[in-house]
Design a protein around this motif. Structure first.
Motif, PDB file in Angstrom:
ATOM      1  N   LEU A 285       0.824  -1.204   0.000  1.00 45.22           N
ATOM      2  CA  LEU A 285       0.000   0.000   0.000  1.00 45.22           C
ATOM      3  C   LEU A 285       0.863   1.262   0.000  1.00 45.22           C
ATOM      4  O   LEU A 285       0.568   2.236  -0.706  1.00 45.22           O
ATOM      5  CB  LEU A 285      -0.928   0.002   1.214  1.00 45.22           C
ATOM      6  N   GLU A 286       1.928   1.259   0.797  1.00 50.07           N
ATOM      7  CA  GLU A 286       2.831   2.414   0.826  1.00 50.07           C
ATOM      8  C   GLU A 286       3.469   2.638  -0.535  1.00 50.07           C
ATOM      9  O   GLU A 286       3.585   3.780  -1.009  1.00 50.07           O
ATOM     10  CB  GLU A 286       3.909   2.205   1.890  1.00 50.07           C
ATOM     11  N   ALA A 287       3.905   1.554  -1.174  1.00 55.43           N
ATOM     12  CA  ALA A 287       4.536   1.680  -2.486  1.00 55.43           C
ATOM     13  C   ALA A 287       3.545   2.167  -3.530  1.00 55.43           C
ATOM     14  O   ALA A 287       3.887   2.973  -4.406  1.00 55.43           O
ATOM     15  CB  ALA A 287       5.148   0.342  -2.908  1.00 55.43           C
ATOM     16  N   LEU A 288       2.309   1.711  -3.473  1.00 55.86           N
ATOM     17  CA  LEU A 288       1.285   2.200  -4.388  1.00 55.86           C
ATOM     18  C   LEU A 288       1.047   3.688  -4.203  1.00 55.86           C
ATOM     19  O   LEU A 288       0.962   4.454  -5.167  1.00 55.86           O
ATOM     20  CB  LEU A 288      -0.019   1.432  -4.173  1.00 55.86           C
ATOM     21  N   ALA A 289       0.948   4.107  -2.937  1.00 60.73           N
ATOM     22  CA  ALA A 289       0.710   5.526  -2.659  1.00 60.73           C
ATOM     23  C   ALA A 289       1.894   6.381  -3.095  1.00 60.73           C
ATOM     24  O   ALA A 289       1.723   7.467  -3.664  1.00 60.73           O
ATOM     25  CB  ALA A 289       0.426   5.724  -1.175  1.00 60.73           C
ATOM     26  N   ALA A 290       3.103   5.902  -2.846  1.00 59.08           N
ATOM     27  CA  ALA A 290       4.294   6.680  -3.174  1.00 59.08           C
ATOM     28  C   ALA A 290       4.462   6.865  -4.675  1.00 59.08           C
ATOM     29  O   ALA A 290       5.008   7.875  -5.132  1.00 59.08           O
ATOM     30  CB  ALA A 290       5.535   6.010  -2.586  1.00 59.08           C
ATOM     31  N   SER A 291       3.967   5.896  -5.456  1.00 67.38           N
ATOM     32  CA  SER A 291       4.153   5.956  -6.906  1.00 67.38           C
ATOM     33  C   SER A 291       2.981   6.591  -7.624  1.00 67.38           C
ATOM     34  O   SER A 291       3.013   6.756  -8.843  1.00 67.38           O
ATOM     35  CB  SER A 291       4.364   4.535  -7.449  1.00 67.38           C
ATOM     36  N   GLY A 292       1.938   6.936  -6.875  1.00 63.27           N
ATOM     37  CA  GLY A 292       0.755   7.505  -7.507  1.00 63.27           C
ATOM     38  C   GLY A 292      -0.236   6.477  -7.967  1.00 63.27           C
ATOM     39  O   GLY A 292      -1.303   6.827  -8.474  1.00 63.27           O
TER      40      GLY A 292
END
Length: 307
Positions: A285-292
């Motif tokens: 989830l963090e990686a999804l949010a960080a990448s848009g």
């Protein structure tokens, strides 16, 4: 920016008594869906869904799947309607053929699995929409059955199927299709073709299950996934290297989610393998949010990348 619902499976091998706390923790983490399993000898899907719904406030809960041979369509519709009345808009009902050997072992193997599944889904959907059902089918008979308390918000009924004729059937009668672990973007293109052949439109939702393992060491991730991947490869009839997974470093896993979303997945449900599954989900989830590339309803902390 790609928006996709992110779900997590409560694995059939996990003890049922751990479900309430897991569901609450998953909701707090910011996932959109929790999917429970109904497999012969493991857990009851409707009862597990009831526990998960009652333990949470927002989470959508999917049943993946109720085998049609094990369920009277009238009883299944009654059970689903009860949950949908109490938790409107938070239930997805998956129905499928069930494993043929398991259905035979309890004496419910149908003469025509395709007819049974179609008649079951048609009947259950009609009952959930408040209709009176008269059906003298090849496998199902209902003599003027109507629910006294149909749900105000009928839950979507999705078909958990794999083979071409079953995928066409899903496009013809179901609200969406639930796709088993191991299927990747190219598989989804074929699924879209087959469900469209059955009559599905653009609103026919695809929910994709995917094995997930997240870690910095690719060799360790591969070792962790190997038993699951090899077992699924045998079931799908394809080499292990062709079994699609959401795995690797968190950013790699997020990229794999995005590949599925770009191919038409509306929901990606992660079946986490390895230790601390919610921690692994949090990293995705963090990686999804960080990448848009955002999940449909990320928690405020996740959306800020705080995790």
């Amino acid at each position: 920016m790609t928006t996709v619902r992110i779900g997590v499976m409560y694995d059939r091998d996990w003890a049922p008594e751990g479900l309430p706390a897991f569901a609450r923790d998953a909701e707090a983490l910011g996932v959109d869906d929790l999917w429970v399993v109904e497999d012969l000898g493991w857990n009851g899907g409707v009862s597990a869904a009831a526990v998960a719904l009652a333990s949470t406030e927002r989470l959508r809960v999917g049943i993946g799947i109720t085998p049609a041979p094990l369920r009277s369509p009238a009883l299944l519709a009654m059970e689903l309607a009860t949950l949908a009345r109490m938790f409107p808009g938070r239930l997805v009902a998956g129905v499928g053929h069930g494993v043929a050997e398991w259905m035979a072992s309890v004496g419910v193997a149908p003469k025509s699995p395709l007819a049974l599944l179609e008649e079951t889904i048609r009947s259950v959907r009609a009952l959930l929409h408040g209709e009176r059902v008269e059906l003298a089918g090849r496998e199902v008979r209902l003599d003027g059955i109507r629910l006294v308390h149909p749900p105000l918000v009928p839950p979507p009924v999705v078909a958990g199927v794999v083979r071409p004729r079953s995928l066409e059937l899903s496009g013809r009668v179901a609200d969406g299709t639930l796709i088993a672990e191991g299927h990747g973007p190219r598989d989804l293109e074929r699924v879209r073709e087959l469900t469209a052949k059955g009559g599905a439109g653009a609103d026919h939702d695809l929910t994709v299950l995917a094995f997930c393992s997240v870690g910095e060491d690719p060799e360790q991730v591969a070792r962790t996934l190997r038993p699951s991947v090899e077992g699924q490869a045998g079931w799908l009839g394809r080499p292990p290297e062709q079994v699609f997974t959401v795995s690797g470093r968190a950013e790699d896993a997020a990229g794999r989610v995005d590949e599925l979303a770009a191919a038409g997945a509306g929901t990606v449900v992660l079946r986490v393998v390895g230790d601390d599954p919610l921690k692994q989900i949090g990293k995705v989830l963090e990686a999804l949010a960080a990448s848009g590339r955002t999940p449909a309803t990320a928690s405020p902390a996740t959306a800020r990348g705080e995790g």
